[in-house]
Write a protein that holds these residues in place. Structure first.
Motif, short mmCIF file in Angstrom:
data_model
loop_
_atom_site.label_atom_id
_atom_site.label_comp_id
_atom_site.label_asym_id
_atom_site.label_seq_id
_atom_site.Cartn_x
_atom_site.Cartn_y
_atom_site.Cartn_z
N HIS A 216 0.85 -1.19 0.00
CA HIS A 216 0.00 0.00 0.00
C HIS A 216 0.89 1.24 0.00
N PRO A 217 0.53 2.27 -0.77
CA PRO A 217 1.38 3.47 -0.83
C PRO A 217 1.52 4.19 0.50
N GLY A 218 0.65 3.90 1.46
CA GLY A 218 0.77 4.54 2.76
C GLY A 218 1.86 3.95 3.65
N ALA A 219 2.32 2.74 3.34
CA ALA A 219 3.34 2.09 4.17
C ALA A 219 4.63 2.90 4.16
N THR A 220 5.26 3.02 5.34
CA THR A 220 6.52 3.75 5.48
C THR A 220 7.66 2.75 5.55
N ILE A 221 8.63 2.88 4.64
CA ILE A 221 9.70 1.89 4.52
C ILE A 221 11.04 2.60 4.50
N GLY A 222 11.95 2.15 5.35
CA GLY A 222 13.28 2.74 5.46
C GLY A 222 14.20 2.33 4.32
N HIS A 223 15.47 2.73 4.43
CA HIS A 223 16.43 2.45 3.36
C HIS A 223 16.97 1.03 3.47
#
Length: 322
Positions: free
Chosen positions: A196-203
């Protein structure tokens, strides 16, 4: 045998029946003068963006330092126009559907808003590239079968999915409606990976193999996280209001801290569930509660039982790990 022309006489009546259904079942069609975002143009924008993010890997060959500026400049100019137009349409759609404003009769300048948002997004391309470099490196470092970064960019569905996610997430972060979800579901169809585009994902994020991965809207993933095929980061339950409608906008999906590895077919559910940093979640694990950092969670070893027409004492004792 020739077709019977007389049978075609019923087609006008069939057409009338279909159109009559538009008046009674009005939730799955759009008949209006305010155009919706154009699906093909949105996907075209994605392809243009990937051409900018990964020059030389996509459509245009023979790029070098002498001509790449012209090539990128031409793409950026076209993206400005296309994104301005499509974002304006998405904003109109949002007003019509969410705020119930008669968008076509509204004097608000959607085109100007769309242009400002398009420029704000295009300004983020250098930062997007910096993060995607870390994702490509994570894939190369994390897969002994990978021979080069080129292989990651060309071949890895997980990298394709995270590329589209980085784009769609940034659009959503800027407040652009509808278009991010169109992009993410296109990537879902192409790769079998649903983020989902709302998910926050680190590097340094790596999805190995990838098929069947599901990452929900309010998921938070830290840095240097690796997940395998079939992993679900989902919601434990859906809260409802007094009328029975779903309550939206609260955290429903888990938090995955830094340097976590999640193996194939693991399911982690719930907005209060936190997987502590440097943990390992084994295959087929089902988790609905938090675990502390540096924790390894695995299934008990199951035992295979094989029925065959041989005496029990001749059957080998078979065990396997998931």
């Amino acid at each position: 045998m020739a077709s019977d022309v007389r049978l075609k006489e019923q087609l006008p009546r069939l057409t009338d029946r279909i159109v009559a259904g538009y008046k009674t079942a009005d939730s799955i069609h759009y008949l209006g003068h305010c155009p919706l975002p154009n699906y093909d143009e949105i996907i075209g924008c994605l392809e243009d963006l990937k051409e900018i993010l990964y020059p030389g890997y996509r459509r245009r060959e023979g790029l070098h330092i002498g001509n790449v500026t012209y090539h990128v400049g031409d793409l950026i100019d076209g993206l400005h126009d296309k994104l301005t137009r499509q974002i304006a349409r998405a904003l109109q759609h949002e007003d019509r559907v969410v705020t119930k404003v008669q968008a076509c009769e509204n004097n608000e300048d959607y085109e100007a808003k769309g242009q400002a948002m398009a420029i704000a997004f295009l300004e983020q391309i250098p930062a997007l590239r910096e993060k995607l470099v870390t994702d490509a490196k994570a894939a190369y470092d994390g897969d002994p079968a990978c021979k080069s970064i080129d292989e990651v960019v060309f071949c890895y569905p997980g990298f394709e999915a995270i590329t589209v996610h980085r784009i769609s997430h940034e659009l959503r972060r800027l407040g652009i409606p509808f278009i991010p979800r169109m992009m993410s579901e296109w990537a879902h169809k192409q790769t079998g990976i649903d983020i989902h585009p709302g998910a926050t994902i680190g590097h340094h994020f790596f999805i190995d193999h990838g098929t069947g991965v599901v990452i929900g809207e309010t998921t938070e993933i830290g840095n240097h996280v690796k997940i395998y095929q079939g992993v679900t980061l989902g919601a434990l339950s859906f809260a409802t209001d007094t009328d029975g409608n779903l309550v939206r906008g609260h955290k429903r999906h888990p938090t995955i801290e830094d340097r976590v590895v999640i193996y194939a077919s693991a399911t982690i559910l719930g907005g209060k569930t936190v997987i502590g940093h440097d943990s390992v979640i084994g295959s087929s694990v089902w988790l609905t509660h938090s675990v502390e950092p540096h924790t390894t969670v695995t299934m008990e070893k199951p035992r295979l039982r094989i029925r065959a027409d041989v005496p029990d004492e001749l059957k080998p004792e078979l065990n396997y790990s998931i």
